[in-house]
Write a protein that holds these residues in place. Structure first.
Motif, PDB file in Angstrom:
ATOM      1  N   LEU A 195       0.854  -1.191   0.000  1.00 12.44           N
ATOM      2  CA  LEU A 195       0.000   0.000   0.000  1.00 12.44           C
ATOM      3  C   LEU A 195       0.887   1.237   0.000  1.00 12.44           C
ATOM      4  N   TRP A 196       0.596   2.162  -0.901  1.00  9.12           N
ATOM      5  CA  TRP A 196       1.245   3.473  -0.910  1.00  9.12           C
ATOM      6  C   TRP A 196       0.146   4.502  -0.674  1.00  9.12           C
ATOM      7  N   SER A 197       0.426   5.515   0.103  1.00  9.28           N
ATOM      8  CA  SER A 197      -0.580   6.546   0.330  1.00  9.28           C
ATOM      9  C   SER A 197       0.077   7.901   0.519  1.00  9.28           C
ATOM     10  N   CYS A 198      -0.485   8.897  -0.161  1.00  7.50           N
ATOM     11  CA  CYS A 198      -0.045  10.285  -0.050  1.00  7.50           C
ATOM     12  C   CYS A 198      -1.248  11.088   0.432  1.00  7.50           C
ATOM     13  N   SER A 199      -1.129  11.657   1.609  1.00  6.96           N
ATOM     14  CA  SER A 199      -2.244  12.357   2.234  1.00  6.96           C
ATOM     15  C   SER A 199      -2.456  13.742   1.628  1.00  6.96           C
ATOM     16  N   ARG A 200      -3.714  14.136   1.525  1.00  4.12           N
ATOM     17  CA  ARG A 200      -4.035  15.480   1.043  1.00  4.12           C
ATOM     18  C   ARG A 200      -3.409  16.536   1.960  1.00  4.12           C
ATOM     19  N   SER A 201      -3.308  16.235   3.253  1.00  4.61           N
ATOM     20  CA  SER A 201      -2.767  17.209   4.208  1.00  4.61           C
ATOM     21  C   SER A 201      -1.243  17.298   4.155  1.00  4.61           C
ATOM     22  N   ALA A 202      -0.580  16.286   3.610  1.00  5.28           N
ATOM     23  CA  ALA A 202       0.890  16.301   3.511  1.00  5.28           C
ATOM     24  C   ALA A 202       1.316  15.473   2.305  1.00  5.28           C
ATOM     25  N   PRO A 203       1.034  15.936   1.079  1.00  7.57           N
ATOM     26  CA  PRO A 203       1.251  15.115  -0.114  1.00  7.57           C
ATOM     27  C   PRO A 203       2.711  14.766  -0.402  1.00  7.57           C
ATOM     28  N   SER A 204       3.647  15.493   0.185  1.00  4.87           N
ATOM     29  CA  SER A 204       5.053  15.176  -0.078  1.00  4.87           C
ATOM     30  C   SER A 204       5.595  14.124   0.886  1.00  4.87           C
ATOM     31  N   ALA A 205       4.793  13.733   1.875  1.00  5.50           N
ATOM     32  CA  ALA A 205       5.218  12.734   2.865  1.00  5.50           C
ATOM     33  C   ALA A 205       4.379  11.478   2.695  1.00  5.50           C
ATOM     34  N   CYS A 206       4.719  10.693   1.700  1.00  7.09           N
ATOM     35  CA  CYS A 206       3.955   9.477   1.421  1.00  7.09           C
ATOM     36  C   CYS A 206       4.470   8.313   2.267  1.00  7.09           C
TER      37      CYS A 206
END
Length: 196
Positions: free
Chosen positions: A130-141
């Motif tokens: 699973l890979w996830s990039c948060s809307r609140s911190a998209p550069s910290a996946c």
């Protein structure tokens, strides 16, 4: 209306009585497979549960890729931070969607509950990335790896888990997607064809 009596919270501290101890419940890892088979039942339903997770995360797009021995489900939803992954994804039977019945941004009625999407992934195949990039911190996946067979071999869910690390967002999601989640399931338990 009759009120139920208040439940007294019991202390987990050892009492002064010799020979008396507090034992914690353990959860056999085989329960994951059992729950997956009973709650999901069919591969099409399992795949639908993963799509529902994207919907609940306010995704506008969900892509499904089926390969010979792998399935990928990608969405451009809110994604997860490492803390959200730890607090919610790693907690079997969590009720956070029941406490928040509407999605964060689009206020959609959430469709998933109790971590069935996670059980669906286990039902579909032996290994999940699973890979996830948060809307609140998209550069910290984040990237997480779960080997379901290894989890079952361990025997107790308390000792099973996922390897999680921070990763660069480069190449995680399709070009132009700023946030979202990609799930890759390998070692499929069913054969997929146009009739599945």
């Amino acid at each position: 209306m009759n009120k139920l009596p208040a439940i007294r919270k019991r202390s987990t501290r050892a009492p002064d009585e010799p020979g008396r101890e507090f034992l914690h419940f353990s959860v056999a890892s085989a329960l994951l497979r059992e729950l997956g088979e009973r709650l999901v039942g069919k591969p099409q339903v399992a795949l639908g549960e993963l799509v529902k997770n994207g919907y609940d995360a306010d995704a506008q797009r969900v892509l499904i890729r089926i390969e010979e021995d792998a399935i990928e489900v990608l969405d451009d939803g809110d994604g997860m931070t490492r803390k959200q992954f730890s607090d919610f994804w790693m907690s079997i039977g969590t009720t956070h969607k029941q406490r928040s019945p509407l999605s964060a941004n689009l206020k959609r009625q959430v469709t998933g509950s109790k971590g069935i999407g996670r059980l669906s992934a286990q039902f579909l195949g032996n290994h999940l990335t699973l890979w996830s990039c948060s809307r609140s911190a998209p550069s910290a996946c984040i990237r997480a790896d779960v080997d379901w067979r290894e989890a079952q071999d361990i025997g107790d869910m308390v000792n099973a888990g996922a390897w999680v690390e921070s990763v660069s967002p480069d190449g995680v999601l399709p070009k132009g997607w700023l946030c979202g989640t990609k799930i890759r399931i390998e070692g499929l338990n069913q054969e997929w064809n146009k009739d599945t």
